[in-house]
Enzyme design. Structure first.
Site, PDB file in Angstrom:
ATOM      1  N   ARG A   1      17.982  -1.978  -5.030  1.00 29.13           N
ATOM      2  CA  ARG A   1      18.378  -0.730  -5.711  1.00 29.13           C
ATOM      3  C   ARG A   1      19.754  -0.787  -6.355  1.00 29.13           C
ATOM      4  O   ARG A   1      19.970  -0.203  -7.403  1.00 29.13           O
ATOM      5  CB  ARG A   1      18.354   0.433  -4.716  1.00 29.13           C
ATOM      6  CG  ARG A   1      16.979   0.883  -4.440  1.00 29.13           C
ATOM      7  CD  ARG A   1      16.944   2.101  -3.577  1.00 29.13           C
ATOM      8  NE  ARG A   1      15.538   2.360  -3.326  1.00 29.13           N
ATOM      9  CZ  ARG A   1      15.077   3.125  -2.362  1.00 29.13           C
ATOM     10  NH1 ARG A   1      15.897   3.734  -1.551  1.00 29.13           N
ATOM     11  NH2 ARG A   1      13.793   3.295  -2.215  1.00 29.13           N
TER      12      ARG A   1
ATOM     13  N   GLU B   1       7.582  -1.571  -2.923  1.00 30.07           N
ATOM     14  CA  GLU B   1       8.804  -0.967  -3.477  1.00 30.07           C
ATOM     15  C   GLU B   1       9.851  -2.063  -3.647  1.00 30.07           C
ATOM     16  O   GLU B   1       9.632  -3.216  -3.271  1.00 30.07           O
ATOM     17  CB  GLU B   1       9.310   0.159  -2.565  1.00 30.07           C
ATOM     18  CG  GLU B   1       8.407   1.387  -2.632  1.00 30.07           C
ATOM     19  CD  GLU B   1       8.845   2.531  -1.724  1.00 30.07           C
ATOM     20  OE1 GLU B   1      10.018   2.595  -1.353  1.00 30.07           O
ATOM     21  OE2 GLU B   1       7.978   3.344  -1.385  1.00 30.07           O
TER      22      GLU B   1
ATOM     23  N   HIS C   1      20.023   5.877  -5.817  1.00 34.85           N
ATOM     24  CA  HIS C   1      18.639   5.588  -6.189  1.00 34.85           C
ATOM     25  C   HIS C   1      18.594   5.467  -7.704  1.00 34.85           C
ATOM     26  O   HIS C   1      19.138   6.322  -8.411  1.00 34.85           O
ATOM     27  CB  HIS C   1      17.719   6.719  -5.710  1.00 34.85           C
ATOM     28  CG  HIS C   1      16.274   6.337  -5.742  1.00 34.85           C
ATOM     29  ND1 HIS C   1      15.575   6.165  -6.916  1.00 34.85           N
ATOM     30  CD2 HIS C   1      15.401   6.072  -4.740  1.00 34.85           C
ATOM     31  CE1 HIS C   1      14.330   5.823  -6.622  1.00 34.85           C
ATOM     32  NE2 HIS C   1      14.192   5.748  -5.315  1.00 34.85           N
TER      33      HIS C   1
ATOM     34  N   ARG D   1      20.341  -0.308   1.887  1.00 36.74           N
ATOM     35  CA  ARG D   1      19.084  -0.148   2.626  1.00 36.74           C
ATOM     36  C   ARG D   1      17.870  -0.603   1.822  1.00 36.74           C
ATOM     37  O   ARG D   1      17.750  -0.302   0.637  1.00 36.74           O
ATOM     38  CB  ARG D   1      18.902   1.321   3.023  1.00 36.74           C
ATOM     39  CG  ARG D   1      17.561   1.592   3.677  1.00 36.74           C
ATOM     40  CD  ARG D   1      17.450   2.971   4.230  1.00 36.74           C
ATOM     41  NE  ARG D   1      17.488   4.021   3.241  1.00 36.74           N
ATOM     42  CZ  ARG D   1      16.490   4.348   2.426  1.00 36.74           C
ATOM     43  NH1 ARG D   1      15.352   3.651   2.438  1.00 36.74           N
ATOM     44  NH2 ARG D   1      16.622   5.341   1.578  1.00 36.74           N
TER      45      ARG D   1
ATOM     46  N   HIS E   1      21.837   8.682  -2.921  1.00 31.70           N
ATOM     47  CA  HIS E   1      20.567   8.756  -2.190  1.00 31.70           C
ATOM     48  C   HIS E   1      20.738   8.571  -0.686  1.00 31.70           C
ATOM     49  O   HIS E   1      20.134   9.294   0.095  1.00 31.70           O
ATOM     50  CB  HIS E   1      19.644   7.693  -2.764  1.00 31.70           C
ATOM     51  CG  HIS E   1      18.250   7.703  -2.226  1.00 31.70           C
ATOM     52  ND1 HIS E   1      17.443   8.816  -2.285  1.00 31.70           N
ATOM     53  CD2 HIS E   1      17.510   6.729  -1.629  1.00 31.70           C
ATOM     54  CE1 HIS E   1      16.265   8.540  -1.746  1.00 31.70           C
ATOM     55  NE2 HIS E   1      16.290   7.281  -1.320  1.00 31.70           N
TER      56      HIS E   1
HETATM   57  C1  SIN Z   1      11.604   6.395  -2.973  1.00 32.75           C
HETATM   58  O1  SIN Z   1      10.532   6.956  -2.853  1.00 32.75           O
HETATM   59  O2  SIN Z   1      11.889   5.701  -3.933  1.00 32.75           O
HETATM   60  C2  SIN Z   1      12.630   6.591  -1.891  1.00 32.75           C
HETATM   61  C3  SIN Z   1      12.206   5.961  -0.651  1.00 32.75           C
HETATM   62  C4  SIN Z   1      13.369   5.430   0.103  1.00 32.75           C
HETATM   63  O3  SIN Z   1      14.505   5.771  -0.182  1.00 32.75           O
HETATM   64  O4  SIN Z   1      13.160   4.611   0.986  1.00 32.75           O
END
Ligand code: SIN
Length: 533
Positions: free
Chosen positions: A275, A115, A229, A367, A332
């Site tokens: 993000r 991610e 997000h 975060r 988010h």
């Molecule tokens: C996501 O699935 O993109 C969110 C996961 C997160 O906020 O850590």
């Protein structure tokens, strides 16, 4: 006022952190979980992405630490962040022991996803993109055997005396007041995503824990840092839910209407940049009236890898085969909240905070993806160990103040949509002094709702609005005060990082003297702001 129930530990909230604390504590202690909705309903249970931990043999806690503090814009508390990433692999083992089934590849190894802002694949997931649901379901199955779970009851205020917190006052759905006493009260209430029009958070997440803690005299910090997000599924102005960052981790890319890739040339990690960077890039496009899409055409077996996202697409009337999902950023996660130490202790004895409501300092200003479920289990476990070794007396009866003297409401309140509209317009992804001042002036016009709500007998909906206004007040004031841009706080009139602000936090408390000795409070009027270096 009659006492409804006495326990050893009260947990307010039923997300992953609260459930994990209950799982560990309930074999030794009498534990009550109180939740506003039903026990299955929480942000944790909607978490798609997964849980980050350095379990791969090529990975290390130090790499995970590095990614966490770079994403956090070096605002993190390094000692607590180190604890988080070092405990990660051990806590994953614990979850596996508790029966959690993480997804594996064809060779039987855990399949690790990637991610944003992670240098390597380190995200464990379950049920494809239903990790939160798997974790929460497993824990509820276990916890409900040993714990009293009280659903559809809302925490109205904490019971505090000059020696600390001793429980909580709640309202049932038909506004009946109840009193729960315990030497240990844990806030596990999540953040405040519902302050914004578009959010990945569930309906119940209205900042209650932070407002309750503030009224009880606890210290709050870092309220200006809010993570948006980048990719919520938003079609024709309607938000359908989150499109996990794991989708970009598997190769999806942000696409403009003209067919160019948005993140090309914008950041070395492109679509997997932190993000805040990606959310701002999307926000700029959308502000110009240009729609944005997630191009998922390169992902094989999309529907089986991402069943939850597929379901959202179906709900929105989209065909997966078209390979394009319309997206927009949404509120988010709050990096700030109730100040705690590494064991979850707030500055009020007997009151603890874990999960998103807590500001441990592990997330810094932004975060790292999939560190929130990890935070939930690590700090729930640290707190449980602390409580098991603590020896705190039961409540002195002095906390039961006379509630018959509460007044009928004599002040106006805005509605939820007005609050969400204001926050989205002036205190969103991009802020500036003028907008923040406008927002602050509006919020301040509800002064009684923020500073005096405890003097009134309010219904749940009214108290919720007071809580939302209280949290807005701190977010806006902190955002005005912080004259730089860092992580989840971006000021168009101060767009750079300013080294003067490095490792400095803004603190808020209604106490004249604060038990955290190294926080200097600038003035003694309410509210107070301090800068801790
Ligand atoms: C996501 O699935 O993109 C969110 C996961 C997160 O906020 O850590």
């Amino acid at each position: 006022m009659t006492i409804t129930q006495v326990a050893d530990v009260i947990i307010i909230g039923s997300g992953l952190a609260g459930l994990m604390a209950a799982e560990i504590l309930s074999t030794h202690k009498n534990v009550i979980i109180i939740t506003k909705s039903n026990v299955e309903c929480s942000n944790s249970s909607m978490a798609q992405g997964g849980i980050a931990a350095a379990i791969d043999k090529e990975d290390s806690w130090s790499d995970h630490f590095f990614d966490t503090i770079v994403a956090g814009s070096f605002h993190n508390n390094e000692a607590v962040t180190k604890l988080l990433v070092q405990k990660g692999p051990e806590m994953i083992e614990k979850l596996i022991e508790l029966g959690v089934n993480f997804d594996r590849d064809n060779d039987g190894n855990y399949s690790l996803g990637k991610e944003g802002a992670h240098q390597r694949r380190r995200i464990l997931h379950a049920g494809g993109d239903a990790t939160g649901k798997e974790l929460v379901t497993k824990l509820i199955e276990r916890v409900k055997k040993h714990t009293t779970i009280i659903e559809h009851e809302t925490a109205i205020d904490l019971l505090v005396s000059n020696t600390g917190c001793y429980g909580v006052i709640t309202h049932t759905q038909n506004e009946q007041e109840k009193i729960y006493l315990a030497p240990h009260t844990i806030l596990a209430t999540g953040g405040a995503g519902q302050l914004y029009e578009v959010t990945s958070n569930c309906e119940q997440v209205t900042g209650d824990g932070m407002a309750l803690a503030y009224r009880a005299g606890a210290l709050l910090a870092d309220m200006e840092f809010i993570q948006f997000h980048p990719t919520m599924l938003v079609k024709d102005g309607k938000a359908y839910g989150l499109v996990s960052e794991a989708v970009r981790g598997e190769g999806a890319r942000l696409l403009t209407e003209q067919g160019t890739y948005l993140m090309d040339g914008k950041h070395e990690q492109m679509d997997l940049a932190p993000r805040d960077v990606v959310a701002r890039a999307i926000f700029e496009q959308l502000s110009l009236g240009k729609p944005l899409f997630l191009d998922i055409s390169s992902i094989p077996d999309f529907q089986s890898r991402f069943p939850s996202v597929t379901e959202l697409c179906i709900k929105a009337g989209l065909e997966i085969e078209d390979g394009r999902i319309p997206v927009a950023p949404g509120a988010h996660f709050m990096m700030g909240g109730v100040v705690t130490d590494e064991q979850g202790q707030t500055t009020v004895p007997g009151l603890y905070a874990i999960g998103e409501v807590a500001r441990t300092g592990v997330h810094g200003a932004n975060r790292l993806a999939s560190n929130s479920l990890l935070e939930g289990i690590v700090f729930a476990s640290e707190l449980a160990s602390f409580i098991l070794s603590a020896n705190r007396l039961k409540a002195p009866l002095v906390v039961l103040s006379n509630r018959d003297e509460l007044k009928a409401r004599d002040f106006e309140l805005p509605n939820v949509y007005e609050i969400q509209g204001l926050m989205s317009q002036f205190v969103g992804i991009v802020r500036n002094k003028q907008g923040l001042e406008t927002a602050l002036q509006w919020v301040k016009s509800y002064e009684k709702a923020i500073w005096n709500n405890q003097e009134y007998r309010l219904k749940i909906d009214e108290k919720t609005i007071c809580n939302m206004l209280t949290v807005c007040y701190f977010i806006i004031s902190a955002a005005l005060e912080r004259t730089e841009s860092r992580g989840g706080h971006f000021r168009s009139d101060a767009p750079q990082l300013d080294s003067e602000w490095l490792q400095k936090s803004l603190y808020w408390s209604n106490r004249q003297t604060n038990p955290v000795h190294d926080v200097q409070l600038k003035d003694d009027c309410k509210p107070m702001v301090g800068v801790k270096s």
